[in-house]
Enzyme design. Structure first.
Site, short mmCIF file in Angstrom:
data_model
loop_
_atom_site.label_atom_id
_atom_site.label_comp_id
_atom_site.label_asym_id
_atom_site.label_seq_id
_atom_site.Cartn_x
_atom_site.Cartn_y
_atom_site.Cartn_z
N LYS A 59 16.81 -19.63 35.05
CA LYS A 59 17.46 -19.36 33.77
C LYS A 59 17.42 -17.86 33.46
O LYS A 59 16.66 -17.11 34.06
CB LYS A 59 16.77 -20.14 32.66
CG LYS A 59 15.33 -19.74 32.40
CD LYS A 59 14.69 -20.59 31.32
CE LYS A 59 13.25 -20.16 31.07
NZ LYS A 59 12.62 -20.94 29.98
N ARG B 211 9.44 -28.29 20.25
CA ARG B 211 10.75 -27.65 20.38
C ARG B 211 11.76 -28.74 20.76
O ARG B 211 11.93 -29.72 20.05
CB ARG B 211 10.69 -26.54 21.44
CG ARG B 211 9.72 -25.42 21.13
CD ARG B 211 9.87 -24.26 22.11
NE ARG B 211 10.10 -24.69 23.48
CZ ARG B 211 10.07 -23.89 24.53
NH1 ARG B 211 9.84 -22.59 24.38
NH2 ARG B 211 10.28 -24.35 25.75
N TYR C 70 12.64 11.61 19.32
CA TYR C 70 12.86 11.39 17.89
C TYR C 70 11.55 11.30 17.12
O TYR C 70 10.60 10.65 17.54
CB TYR C 70 13.66 10.11 17.66
CG TYR C 70 15.06 10.16 18.19
CD1 TYR C 70 15.96 11.11 17.73
CD2 TYR C 70 15.50 9.22 19.12
CE1 TYR C 70 17.26 11.15 18.20
CE2 TYR C 70 16.80 9.24 19.60
CZ TYR C 70 17.68 10.21 19.14
OH TYR C 70 18.97 10.24 19.61
N MET D 200 17.58 5.24 23.30
CA MET D 200 18.49 4.24 23.82
C MET D 200 18.71 4.37 25.32
O MET D 200 18.77 3.35 26.04
CB MET D 200 19.84 4.30 23.10
CG MET D 200 20.82 3.23 23.55
SD MET D 200 22.37 3.24 22.66
CE MET D 200 21.86 2.58 21.07
#
Length: 389
Positions: free
Chosen positions: A39, A137, A271, A319
């Protein structure tokens, strides 16, 4: 062999390691068949190449979460048994029936949609009823189990479905000795007996995930489902490292330094200036960032091997890039910065990044994005195929 991947960054996927892991896991559960769970694009490793490698090593089932993932495997030419289990109303039931997938069923609505799809397709659907034995779940609660089983049996007598499996999933198998483990096993056996007493004759009964495959032989039943362990990552630090478990990490992630430059003392980096150089130094620019799946939570902590030394992310992960303080060293632009791998050459592992980011290694490998090409190798030296998934 296709053209060489761009050198900005690569995730090298060692298929020989994956095959070895599958053989190790099969040896841990010698009386059960093995489902390789592929998956989420094989936990970020590439579903089709990894599925083929797992089958080559003796896996007899493949598992996916969504039907779309399973249908993509069929479209790629993969035969044999493929199971998918995360359905929503109106899903591609008919396509799944026609593709001979095994369909995980957790409630009456899903069973009815599968049966209707089988009627429309003019063929029998293979379904596997999932019991919620305590995870909370997906899966059918014990109070509703008798009704689901009875309707599945009726659908069998009509020729609409064949119940090929009964299954469940552990909540805490990665925590040895957790009381829920035996509680779930006991309830699973009770729900199996109830279903079989109602006339169901499943081909496979299964509850064991990676940690249970490695540590709970009494949970192996007819089939074990191995996910993260297939890719050479320990399911939990409490169970030991990958090496302790006889597993080898499959993914190595590296990037080429895009810039090396001198900066003075007191220079802010990235940053927010959360990192300021303590003295004159050199900075290396690693051209991957959170858009590539590098966790921003590892800002200031993520380890990277450059020039034979561990470095740490200096300041925030951005990013597309982050910086490392090279401490005055001057590797050439283009030098390989290894974020993680098996650890053979002193590089960090995915577990090291998980600790740095306060998460689990599953997330580290699974989140590596599509801008990073996957390169498939068989011994981490010789490239035998390149796929940009």
């Amino acid at each position: 062999m296709t053209e060489t991947a761009p050198a900005r960054a690569r995730a090298e996927i060692d298929l020989a390691a994956l095959r070895a892991n599958v053989r190790t896991l099969r040896a841990q559960a010698p009386t059960a068949a093995l489902m390789a769970v592929v998956k989420s694009d094989a936990y970020g490793h590439g579903a089709v190449p990894c599925a083929r490698a797992a089958l080559d090593a003796g896996a007899t089932w493949l598992g996916t979460a969504t039907p779309e993932e399973a249908l993509a495997l069929r479209a790629a030419g993969l035969q044999g048994r493929i199971m998918c289990w995360l359905w929503t109303p109106g899903g591609p039931w008919r396509e799944a029936v026609e593709a001979d997938l095994d369909l995980g069923i957790s409630g009456l609505w899903a069973l009815r949609e599968a049966a209707e799809a089988a009627r429309a397709a003019g063929r029998t659907a293979r379904v596997q009823l999932k019991a919620d034995t305590g995870l909370g779940r997906n899966g059918c609660q014990p109070a509703d189990w008798a009704e689901l089983v009875a309707e599945a049996r009726r659908a069998e007598t009509e020729g609409l479905v064949t119940v090929t499996g009964l299954w469940s999933h552990f909540a805490c198998a990665d925590e040895p000795g957790h009381p829920s483990i035996q509680a779930q096993l006991t309830l699973f056996r009770e729900m199996l007996a109830q279903a079989e007493g109602a006339g169901l004759r499943p081909e496979v009964r299964h509850i064991a995930n990676s940690p249970a495959t490695l540590t709970l032989p009494e949970s192996h039943f007819d089939l074990v489902r191995t996910g993260i362990a297939t890719y050479g990552i320990s399911p939990s630090p409490e169970l030991g490292t990958a090496g302790d478990l006889g597993l080898r990490p499959v993914m190595t992630l590296w990037a080429s330094l895009a810039l090396v430059k001198h900066v003075p003392a007191g220079h802010g980096v990235s940053y927010g200036h959360h990192y300021v150089t303590a003295g004159d130094t050199t900075l290396g620019l690693v051209p991957v960032g959170y858009a590539d799946g590098i966790p921003r939570h590892a800002s200031g902590t993520g380890p990277v091997l450059v020039g034979g030394k561990w470095r740490t992310v200096a300041g925030r992960v951005a990013m597309d890039q982050f910086a490392v303080d090279l401490g005055g060293d001057e590797p050439p632009v283009g030098e390989r910065a290894v974020l993680f791998g098996p650890g053979d050459h002193g590089e960090p592992t995915a577990e090291d990044w998980a600790r740095a980011a306060g998460t689990i290694a599953y997330e580290i490998v699974t989140r590596i994005g599509t801008r990073v090409p996957r390169v498939y190798v068989d011994d981490m030296h010789d490239v035998d195929n390149y796929v940009n998934e």
